[in-house]
Write a protein that holds these residues in place. Structure first.
Motif, PDB file in Angstrom:
ATOM      1  N   ASN A   1     -27.905 -50.706  71.948  1.00 14.65           N
ATOM      2  CA  ASN A   1     -28.527 -49.151  71.572  1.00 14.65           C
ATOM      3  C   ASN A   1     -29.984 -48.977  72.943  1.00 14.65           C
ATOM      4  O   ASN A   1     -30.166 -48.134  73.414  1.00 14.65           O
ATOM      5  CB  ASN A   1     -29.269 -48.488  70.501  1.00 14.65           C
ATOM      6  CG  ASN A   1     -30.644 -49.306  70.146  1.00 14.65           C
ATOM      7  OD1 ASN A   1     -30.632 -50.650  70.636  1.00 14.65           O
ATOM      8  ND2 ASN A   1     -31.462 -48.904  68.972  1.00 14.65           N
ATOM      9  N   VAL A   2     -29.808 -50.387  73.579  1.00 17.86           N
ATOM     10  CA  VAL A   2     -30.907 -50.682  73.948  1.00 17.86           C
ATOM     11  C   VAL A   2     -31.132 -50.116  76.094  1.00 17.86           C
ATOM     12  O   VAL A   2     -29.542 -49.627  76.202  1.00 17.86           O
ATOM     13  CB  VAL A   2     -32.195 -51.348  74.384  1.00 17.86           C
ATOM     14  CG1 VAL A   2     -30.860 -52.807  75.619  1.00 17.86           C
ATOM     15  CG2 VAL A   2     -32.610 -52.048  75.287  1.00 17.86           C
ATOM     16  N   THR A   3     -31.609 -48.998  76.321  1.00 17.98           N
ATOM     17  CA  THR A   3     -31.383 -48.241  77.512  1.00 17.98           C
ATOM     18  C   THR A   3     -32.364 -48.845  78.804  1.00 17.98           C
ATOM     19  O   THR A   3     -31.781 -50.245  78.879  1.00 17.98           O
ATOM     20  CB  THR A   3     -32.827 -47.343  78.211  1.00 17.98           C
ATOM     21  OG1 THR A   3     -33.804 -47.882  77.897  1.00 17.98           O
ATOM     22  CG2 THR A   3     -32.985 -46.363  76.865  1.00 17.98           C
ATOM     23  N   GLN A   4     -30.962 -48.974  80.041  1.00 22.43           N
ATOM     24  CA  GLN A   4     -30.563 -50.062  80.967  1.00 22.43           C
ATOM     25  C   GLN A   4     -32.136 -50.129  81.091  1.00 22.43           C
ATOM     26  O   GLN A   4     -32.679 -51.010  82.246  1.00 22.43           O
ATOM     27  CB  GLN A   4     -29.859 -49.473  81.786  1.00 22.43           C
ATOM     28  CG  GLN A   4     -28.027 -48.917  82.272  1.00 22.43           C
ATOM     29  CD  GLN A   4     -28.030 -50.630  82.029  1.00 22.43           C
ATOM     30  OE1 GLN A   4     -28.421 -51.379  81.645  1.00 22.43           O
ATOM     31  NE2 GLN A   4     -26.553 -50.567  82.897  1.00 22.43           N
ATOM     32  N   GLU A   5     -33.448 -48.694  81.888  1.00 20.40           N
ATOM     33  CA  GLU A   5     -34.352 -49.125  81.654  1.00 20.40           C
ATOM     34  C   GLU A   5     -35.211 -49.616  80.929  1.00 20.40           C
ATOM     35  O   GLU A   5     -35.673 -50.569  81.247  1.00 20.40           O
ATOM     36  CB  GLU A   5     -35.130 -47.928  81.761  1.00 20.40           C
ATOM     37  CG  GLU A   5     -36.596 -47.753  82.344  1.00 20.40           C
ATOM     38  CD  GLU A   5     -37.487 -46.617  82.762  1.00 20.40           C
ATOM     39  OE1 GLU A   5     -38.047 -46.371  83.064  1.00 20.40           O
ATOM     40  OE2 GLU A   5     -37.090 -45.242  82.025  1.00 20.40           O
TER      41      GLU A   5
ATOM     42  N   LYS B   1     -30.256 -42.672  85.227  1.00 19.71           N
ATOM     43  CA  LYS B   1     -30.425 -43.289  83.615  1.00 19.71           C
ATOM     44  C   LYS B   1     -29.347 -44.611  83.599  1.00 19.71           C
ATOM     45  O   LYS B   1     -29.834 -45.275  83.137  1.00 19.71           O
ATOM     46  CB  LYS B   1     -29.662 -42.432  82.963  1.00 19.71           C
ATOM     47  CG  LYS B   1     -29.714 -42.490  81.429  1.00 19.71           C
ATOM     48  CD  LYS B   1     -29.682 -40.966  80.808  1.00 19.71           C
ATOM     49  CE  LYS B   1     -30.076 -41.192  79.170  1.00 19.71           C
ATOM     50  NZ  LYS B   1     -29.287 -40.384  78.211  1.00 19.71           N
ATOM     51  N   VAL B   2     -27.999 -44.877  84.066  1.00 15.77           N
ATOM     52  CA  VAL B   2     -27.005 -45.700  83.568  1.00 15.77           C
ATOM     53  C   VAL B   2     -26.793 -47.036  85.183  1.00 15.77           C
ATOM     54  O   VAL B   2     -27.055 -47.523  84.849  1.00 15.77           O
ATOM     55  CB  VAL B   2     -25.884 -45.840  83.853  1.00 15.77           C
ATOM     56  CG1 VAL B   2     -25.738 -45.335  81.952  1.00 15.77           C
ATOM     57  CG2 VAL B   2     -24.814 -44.355  84.214  1.00 15.77           C
TER      58      VAL B   2
ATOM     59  N   ARG C   1     -23.802 -55.527  73.862  1.00 14.37           N
ATOM     60  CA  ARG C   1     -23.664 -54.358  74.317  1.00 14.37           C
ATOM     61  C   ARG C   1     -22.806 -54.116  72.988  1.00 14.37           C
ATOM     62  O   ARG C   1     -22.419 -54.625  71.884  1.00 14.37           O
ATOM     63  CB  ARG C   1     -22.167 -54.955  74.958  1.00 14.37           C
ATOM     64  CG  ARG C   1     -21.601 -55.527  74.870  1.00 14.37           C
ATOM     65  CD  ARG C   1     -19.672 -55.089  75.988  1.00 14.37           C
ATOM     66  NE  ARG C   1     -18.892 -55.633  76.080  1.00 14.37           N
ATOM     67  CZ  ARG C   1     -17.777 -55.829  74.931  1.00 14.37           C
ATOM     68  NH1 ARG C   1     -18.757 -55.272  73.414  1.00 14.37           N
ATOM     69  NH2 ARG C   1     -16.887 -56.716  74.698  1.00 14.37           N
TER      70      ARG C   1
END
Length: 336
Positions: free
Chosen positions: A70-74, A118-119, A31
């Protein structure tokens, strides 16, 4: 595997048979520095030499994938969980763990913000995927989905959907498959119903205030999704279980200010985490003897760790210099 009708996974066009490949995958997620760490002047101490390695203090650790801050939850979901969903809907079992010290991002990874596209984390995305798969299936298929929710606290299994059940035991059915006897099972028919069950269970979770994180949970939580399907024309049945496990924080006792009963909690947490580590290491090494009986957690998960089940461990790390010792412990656990 509970495929009573031949065919199934591994056939043409089906998902890969988990038995054909190493079925334990370790993904490391880092994180960003949080506000408190930045305010305290903590440094970002991790480096990322490649997509599958991470280094701290000159030592390099290698995993199946490393996910940067920086990686997204998706993207986390696509990497860590999506393949397992396919297996469970094809009659296999799967387990997804989140491991790491308190406030390393485990709950953000597993749950995120429910209801926010998104999150939201792995669990709501899995639930959405399972139901969209079902809605698009052949109408000859009948599905029954049950969920259960437990916590393991001081090595006792507590039912999070019925707080009067505080010390459930693990038994074996006639096929020698372990199950939690007397656990509440809820039938669910929509993603919304599943998320309601999760909210109810979370409200019942055992939370002790520690210095690390006021909402830090001192227990392992286990959310079980059991998918049964039957083809009404051919009578072919498939059944798959998916265990979603948020492991208790693995921080140093001195740092949490733990004493008395909270110290007992920390000792129990460390004991069950090392039992889990031993089981996964034995499976990864192909040992004949796997010590499932060393803890309630590993006993409960026996059927979804060994054999042709698929397992993903997401290890969550803080990049802050303040947490360097715990991050090293987490990285070492994941490397095992």
């Amino acid at each position: 595997m509970t495929d009573q009708g031949g065919g199934g996974p591994g056939g043409p066009g089906g998902p890969p048979n988990p038995a054909d490949e190493c079925n334990i995958k370790v993904v490391c997620r880092v994180r960003p520095l949080n506000a408190a760490e930045e305010k305290a002047g903590s440094k970002f101490v991790l480096k990322f030499p490649t997509d599958d390695s991470i280094s701290i203090g000159g030592k390099v650790y290698v995993y199946d994938r490393v996910l940067k801050p920086n990686v997204t939850q998706e993207a986390v979901y696509e990497t860590a969980a999506k393949p397992i969903v396919k297996d469970v809907l094809s009659g296999y079992n799967g387990t997804i763990f989140a491991y790491g010290q308190t406030s390393s991002g485990k709950t953000h990874t597993m749950e995120g913000v429910l209801g926010d596209e998104k999150v939201m984390g792995i669990i709501p995305r899995i639930v959405g995927d399972i139901f969209s798969y079902i809605y698009n299936m052949d109408e000859n298929l009948e599905f029954h989905i049950k969920v259960s929710y437990f916590e393991i606290y001081l090595d006792k299994i507590r039912d999070l959907l019925d707080v009067t059940k505080t010390n459930l035991s693990v038994h074996e059915d006639k096929n020698r498959v372990p199950y939690v006897k007397g656990a509440t099972e809820r039938f669910v028919s929509s993603p919304e119903e599943v998320l309601e069950v999760i909210d109810e269970g979370k409200a019942n979770r055992h939370v002790a205030v520690t210095n690390m994180n006021e909402h830090s949970s001192r227990s392992h939580s286990v959310f079980l999704i059991n998918v049964k399907q039957e083809n009404v024309e051919t009578q072919k049945k498939l059944s798959g279980k998916l265990y979603l496990v948020d492991l208790a924080g693995s921080e140093k006792v001195s740092k949490t200010g733990a004493e008395g009963s909270v110290l007992d909690e920390a000792k129990n947490i460390n004991k069950s985490l090392s039992a889990l580590g031993n089981v996964i290491a034995a499976l990864a090494d192909g040992n004949i003897h796997v010590p499932y009986r060393d803890s309630k957690l590993t006993r409960m998960l026996q059927e979804s760790l060994g054999g042709n089940a698929r397992t993903t461990m997401v290890i969550c790390c803080s990049p802050a210099s303040y947490n360097e010792a715990e991050t090293k412990t987490t990285l070492f656990f994941g490397q095992r």
